[in-house]
Write a protein that holds these residues in place. Structure first.
Motif, PDB file in Angstrom:
ATOM      1  N   GLU A  61       0.833  -1.198   0.000  1.00 53.00           N
ATOM      2  CA  GLU A  61       0.000   0.000   0.000  1.00 53.00           C
ATOM      3  C   GLU A  61       0.869   1.249   0.000  1.00 53.00           C
ATOM      4  OE1 GLU A  61      -3.893   2.027   2.169  1.00 53.00           O
ATOM      5  OE2 GLU A  61      -2.693   0.562   3.286  1.00 53.00           O
ATOM      6  N   ILE A  62       0.499   2.213  -0.800  1.00 53.99           N
ATOM      7  CA  ILE A  62       1.226   3.475  -0.905  1.00 53.99           C
ATOM      8  C   ILE A  62       0.829   4.378   0.256  1.00 53.99           C
ATOM      9  CG2 ILE A  62       1.560   5.529  -2.337  1.00 53.99           C
ATOM     10  CD1 ILE A  62       0.947   3.636  -4.772  1.00 53.99           C
ATOM     11  N   ALA A  63       1.811   5.024   0.867  1.00 52.34           N
ATOM     12  CA  ALA A  63       1.573   5.882   2.034  1.00 52.34           C
ATOM     13  C   ALA A  63       1.247   7.308   1.610  1.00 52.34           C
ATOM     14  CB  ALA A  63       2.802   5.881   2.937  1.00 52.34           C
ATOM     15  N   HIS A  64       0.588   8.019   2.512  1.00 51.28           N
ATOM     16  CA  HIS A  64       0.382   9.448   2.302  1.00 51.28           C
ATOM     17  C   HIS A  64       1.723  10.181   2.323  1.00 51.28           C
ATOM     18  CE1 HIS A  64      -3.915  10.147   2.178  1.00 51.28           C
ATOM     19  NE2 HIS A  64      -4.099   9.288   3.158  1.00 51.28           N
ATOM     20  N   VAL A  65       1.819  11.245   1.561  1.00 56.18           N
ATOM     21  CA  VAL A  65       3.024  12.082   1.544  1.00 56.18           C
ATOM     22  C   VAL A  65       3.132  12.844   2.864  1.00 56.18           C
ATOM     23  CG1 VAL A  65       4.138  14.065   0.437  1.00 56.18           C
ATOM     24  CG2 VAL A  65       2.969  12.345  -0.952  1.00 56.18           C
ATOM     25  N   MET A  66       4.325  12.885   3.426  1.00 60.42           N
ATOM     26  CA  MET A  66       4.542  13.703   4.613  1.00 60.42           C
ATOM     27  C   MET A  66       4.522  15.170   4.203  1.00 60.42           C
ATOM     28  SD  MET A  66       7.721  13.985   7.288  1.00 60.42           S
ATOM     29  CE  MET A  66       8.468  15.337   6.391  1.00 60.42           C
ATOM     30  N   GLY A  67       3.656  15.952   4.806  1.00 58.93           N
ATOM     31  CA  GLY A  67       3.508  17.354   4.441  1.00 58.93           C
ATOM     32  C   GLY A  67       4.682  18.204   4.862  1.00 58.93           C
ATOM     33  N   PHE A  68       4.759  19.399   4.273  1.00 56.65           N
ATOM     34  CA  PHE A  68       5.844  20.334   4.602  1.00 56.65           C
ATOM     35  C   PHE A  68       5.808  20.747   6.070  1.00 56.65           C
ATOM     36  CE2 PHE A  68       2.242  22.949   3.401  1.00 56.65           C
ATOM     37  CZ  PHE A  68       2.257  23.980   4.327  1.00 56.65           C
ATOM     38  N   GLN A  69       4.673  20.469   6.753  1.00 57.69           N
ATOM     39  CA  GLN A  69       4.577  20.798   8.172  1.00 57.69           C
ATOM     40  C   GLN A  69       5.589  20.019   9.003  1.00 57.69           C
ATOM     41  OE1 GLN A  69       2.107  19.793   6.201  1.00 57.69           O
ATOM     42  NE2 GLN A  69       0.416  21.271   6.258  1.00 57.69           N
ATOM     43  N   GLY A  70       6.098  18.919   8.448  1.00 61.85           N
ATOM     44  CA  GLY A  70       7.095  18.121   9.153  1.00 61.85           C
ATOM     45  C   GLY A  70       8.528  18.521   8.853  1.00 61.85           C
ATOM     46  N   GLU A 131       6.514  24.447  -0.919  1.00 57.38           N
ATOM     47  CA  GLU A 131       7.012  24.965   0.367  1.00 57.38           C
ATOM     48  C   GLU A 131       8.399  24.402   0.675  1.00 57.38           C
ATOM     49  OE1 GLU A 131       2.512  24.904   0.483  1.00 57.38           O
ATOM     50  OE2 GLU A 131       4.093  23.480  -0.099  1.00 57.38           O
ATOM     51  N   MET A 132       8.619  23.141   0.311  1.00 56.29           N
ATOM     52  CA  MET A 132       9.940  22.535   0.513  1.00 56.29           C
ATOM     53  C   MET A 132      10.976  23.226  -0.373  1.00 56.29           C
ATOM     54  SD  MET A 132       9.667  20.099   2.808  1.00 56.29           S
ATOM     55  CE  MET A 132       8.740  18.664   3.408  1.00 56.29           C
ATOM     56  N   LEU A 133      10.630  23.442  -1.633  1.00 61.74           N
ATOM     57  CA  LEU A 133      11.554  24.090  -2.559  1.00 61.74           C
ATOM     58  C   LEU A 133      11.844  25.522  -2.134  1.00 61.74           C
ATOM     59  CD1 LEU A 133      10.131  22.764  -5.938  1.00 61.74           C
ATOM     60  CD2 LEU A 133      12.180  21.982  -4.747  1.00 61.74           C
ATOM     61  N   ASP A 134      10.858  26.207  -1.589  1.00 62.02           N
ATOM     62  CA  ASP A 134      11.075  27.580  -1.110  1.00 62.02           C
ATOM     63  C   ASP A 134      12.104  27.602   0.014  1.00 62.02           C
ATOM     64  OD1 ASP A 134       9.265  28.600  -2.912  1.00 62.02           O
ATOM     65  OD2 ASP A 134       7.608  28.731  -1.478  1.00 62.02           O
ATOM     66  N   ALA A 135      12.023  26.616   0.911  1.00 62.47           N
ATOM     67  CA  ALA A 135      12.976  26.544   2.020  1.00 62.47           C
ATOM     68  C   ALA A 135      14.393  26.307   1.503  1.00 62.47           C
ATOM     69  CB  ALA A 135      12.574  25.436   2.988  1.00 62.47           C
ATOM     70  N   ILE A 136      14.520  25.434   0.508  1.00 59.83           N
ATOM     71  CA  ILE A 136      15.835  25.170  -0.089  1.00 59.83           C
ATOM     72  C   ILE A 136      16.363  26.430  -0.778  1.00 59.83           C
ATOM     73  CG2 ILE A 136      17.100  23.826  -1.818  1.00 59.83           C
ATOM     74  CD1 ILE A 136      15.162  21.530  -1.318  1.00 59.83           C
ATOM     75  N   LYS A 137      15.491  27.112  -1.500  1.00 61.40           N
ATOM     76  CA  LYS A 137      15.897  28.310  -2.241  1.00 61.40           C
ATOM     77  C   LYS A 137      16.443  29.386  -1.316  1.00 61.40           C
ATOM     78  CE  LYS A 137      14.172  31.804  -5.467  1.00 61.40           C
ATOM     79  NZ  LYS A 137      12.969  32.317  -6.195  1.00 61.40           N
ATOM     80  N   ILE A 138      15.776  29.600  -0.196  1.00 65.77           N
ATOM     81  CA  ILE A 138      16.226  30.617   0.764  1.00 65.77           C
ATOM     82  C   ILE A 138      17.632  30.297   1.259  1.00 65.77           C
ATOM     83  CG2 ILE A 138      15.823  31.540   3.080  1.00 65.77           C
ATOM     84  CD1 ILE A 138      12.805  31.232   2.482  1.00 65.77           C
ATOM     85  N   LYS A 139      17.856  29.051   1.629  1.00 63.23           N
ATOM     86  CA  LYS A 139      19.172  28.657   2.141  1.00 63.23           C
ATOM     87  C   LYS A 139      20.217  28.691   1.030  1.00 63.23           C
ATOM     88  CE  LYS A 139      21.472  25.044   4.849  1.00 63.23           C
ATOM     89  NZ  LYS A 139      21.287  23.756   5.569  1.00 63.23           N
ATOM     90  N   LYS A 140      19.837  28.263  -0.159  1.00 62.87           N
ATOM     91  CA  LYS A 140      20.752  28.257  -1.308  1.00 62.87           C
ATOM     92  C   LYS A 140      21.242  29.670  -1.604  1.00 62.87           C
ATOM     93  CE  LYS A 140      20.591  27.277  -6.321  1.00 62.87           C
ATOM     94  NZ  LYS A 140      20.657  28.662  -6.813  1.00 62.87           N
ATOM     95  N   GLU A 141      20.334  30.621  -1.626  1.00 56.68           N
ATOM     96  CA  GLU A 141      20.710  32.005  -1.913  1.00 56.68           C
ATOM     97  C   GLU A 141      21.532  32.605  -0.785  1.00 56.68           C
ATOM     98  OE1 GLU A 141      16.992  33.892  -2.727  1.00 56.68           O
ATOM     99  OE2 GLU A 141      16.879  33.100  -4.794  1.00 56.68           O
ATOM    100  N   LYS A 142      21.203  32.250   0.434  1.00 59.61           N
ATOM    101  CA  LYS A 142      21.950  32.749   1.589  1.00 59.61           C
ATOM    102  C   LYS A 142      23.396  32.272   1.554  1.00 59.61           C
ATOM    103  CE  LYS A 142      21.882  32.813   6.651  1.00 59.61           C
ATOM    104  NZ  LYS A 142      21.147  32.352   7.876  1.00 59.61           N
ATOM    105  N   LEU A 143      23.603  31.025   1.143  1.00 60.04           N
ATOM    106  CA  LEU A 143      24.950  30.446   1.101  1.00 60.04           C
ATOM    107  C   LEU A 143      25.666  30.716  -0.220  1.00 60.04           C
ATOM    108  CD1 LEU A 143      24.197  26.976   2.771  1.00 60.04           C
ATOM    109  CD2 LEU A 143      25.234  28.998   3.833  1.00 60.04           C
ATOM    110  N   GLY A 144      24.959  31.258  -1.193  1.00 62.76           N
ATOM    111  CA  GLY A 144      25.575  31.552  -2.491  1.00 62.76           C
ATOM    112  C   GLY A 144      25.965  30.321  -3.276  1.00 62.76           C
ATOM    113  N   ILE A 145      25.177  29.251  -3.180  1.00 61.45           N
ATOM    114  CA  ILE A 145      25.476  27.993  -3.879  1.00 61.45           C
ATOM    115  C   ILE A 145      25.018  28.085  -5.331  1.00 61.45           C
ATOM    116  CG2 ILE A 145      24.972  25.526  -3.972  1.00 61.45           C
ATOM    117  CD1 ILE A 145      24.753  25.580  -0.936  1.00 61.45           C
TER     118      ILE A 145
END
Length: 251
Positions: A61-70, A131-145
């Motif tokens: 059985e396929i599981a529900h996706v864990m939301g960005f709240q986690g 929401e997950m991608l937004d979190a990555i983008k913020i950190k990526k830009e902050k670190l200049g990657i």
């Protein structure tokens, strides 16, 4: 104290998964999931776990996706000890010019570690939740990657370029794919001829691992699903505390 904190984290994430599943289930007016044409002929629909979507593939059985709240749980300080990410990265034998995709990248826990090891290569962070991608983008830009690209995935495609990826990493996410067959085919198209998939899943064989059963997989089930879609198990590297580290290559 750390053991107590770990228990609290696990209880919290279980609660999040249950709430997410409950909300999604409440939105469905029918006990069967809406089918999507030919794609769903490969699956079985029946009742199952409270945390599942009522859709089965080859007996799983396929599981529900864990939301960005986690997201906070994904970044918990104890994660390195519980999952030994350092060992995982060694398992992947990353080369400086590798092109790697992390599918289901979440908050980016692994992609930033990978980016630091591939100065001449590139890492794709793929996730279906903006929401997950937004979190990555913020950190990526902050670190200049600069060697990281964010991709919004879809239920039936990782949306990766074809024949460009050396290694694909999936950490505790494959079991949540609503269309695993389409996703495996999508990954196959993205991989180079000798490319590898690193599939990490909590070990179903070990009842002591404090994760809900539907969010675990055993080796035999993973092999069954990937072999049905043109891959074979190269090896299962058994050096992580809680997870399988299964390496699949094209047949």
């Amino acid at each position: 104290m750390k053991t107590f904190k770990n228990t609290i984290y696990l209880l919290l994430i279980s609660l999040i998964l249950s709430i997410t599943a409950g909300c999604k289930g409440h939105q469905q007016s029918s006990p069967t999931i809406q089918k999507n044409g030919n794609s769903d002929r490969l699956y079985t629909f029946k009742s199952g776990s409270y945390n599942g979507i009522g859709k089965w593939y080859l007996g799983r059985e396929i599981a529900h996706v864990m939301g960005f709240q986690g997201m906070e749980w994904l970044e918990r300080p104890e994660r390195e000890k519980e999952e030994n990410t350092a060992a995982l990265l060694k398992n992947m034998n990353i080369k400086p010019d590798d092109v790697i995709a992390d599918i289901g990248a979440g908050s980016g826990y692994h992609v930033f570690k990978i980016a630091a090891q591939i100065q001449e290569g590139k890492v794709y962070a793929v996730d279906i939740q903006p929401e997950m991608l937004d979190a990555i983008k913020i950190k990526k830009e902050k670190l200049g990657i600069e060697n990281m690209e964010l991709i919004k995935g879809q239920e039936q495609s990782a949306n990766l370029p074809e024949n460009i990826i050396d290694k694909i990493l999936m950490v505790d996410v494959y079991h949540e794919f609503k269309y695993p067959v389409s996703m495996i085919r999508s990954m196959s198209m993205a991989l180079k001829k000798n490319g590898e998939i690193y599939l990490l899943e909590y070990r179903l064989e070990d009842p002591k691992i404090p994760i809900k059963t539907i969010h675990k997989m055993n080796e035999s089930q993973a092999v069954k699903e990937f072999e049905a879609n043109g891959f074979k198990l190269k090896q299962n590297i058994d050096n992580l505390p809680w997870q399988h580290c299964m390496v699949f290559v094209k047949q």
